[in-house]
Design a protein around this motif. Structure first.
Motif, short mmCIF file in Angstrom:
data_model
loop_
_atom_site.label_atom_id
_atom_site.label_comp_id
_atom_site.label_asym_id
_atom_site.label_seq_id
_atom_site.Cartn_x
_atom_site.Cartn_y
_atom_site.Cartn_z
N VAL A 29 0.70 -1.09 0.11
CA VAL A 29 -0.13 0.06 -0.03
C VAL A 29 0.91 1.35 -0.04
N GLN A 30 1.92 1.24 0.83
CA GLN A 30 2.86 2.27 0.97
C GLN A 30 3.54 2.53 -0.33
N ARG A 31 4.11 1.49 -0.99
CA ARG A 31 4.76 1.48 -2.31
C ARG A 31 3.77 2.07 -3.52
N ALA A 32 2.63 1.59 -3.31
CA ALA A 32 1.60 2.17 -4.56
C ALA A 32 1.24 3.61 -4.16
N ARG A 33 1.26 4.26 -2.99
CA ARG A 33 0.84 5.55 -2.67
C ARG A 33 2.44 6.38 -3.15
#
Length: 108
Positions: A100-104
């Motif tokens: 999720v953090q990578r996508a953000r």
């Protein structure tokens, strides 16, 4: 954020972070803003807007050479460094970052 606050702060319980923090304050903040003291609300407003862009510039476009090993051989110190990468590239390669953090971050 007050105008006298630093963008980069040392980690808690890490007494050796200060030299790194001061280096980043010079190379990013002082070269773009200077050494003046900015106190008015209007100055702080514009500094905060500038810091938002400087943060992106430093993390996405400024490569850093990270030291991986340091050993003393007699009176000489031998240092080994990792490949040159931006903080963003190191973040994407980290196993501690969730998808999720990578996508953000990729969207940013």
């Amino acid at each position: 954020m007050r105008s006298t606050d630093k963008i980069y702060k040392g980690r808690s319980s890490r007494s050796n972070d200060n030299c790194y923090v001061e280096q980043k304050n010079y190379s990013i903040v002082r070269q773009n803003v200077g050494y003046f003291r900015y106190d008015t609300e209007e100055e702080v407003y514009y500094l905060n807007r500038l810091y938002a862009y400087l943060r992106l510039y430093a993390n996405f476009f400024q490569p850093v050479m990270k030291m991986t090993e340091k050993k003393r051989i007699g009176s000489k110190v031998q240092k080994k460094h990792d490949d040159i990468k931006t903080p963003y590239q190191r973040l994407l390669e980290s196993s501690y970052v969730s998808e999720v953090q990578r996508a953000r971050n990729k969207a940013l």
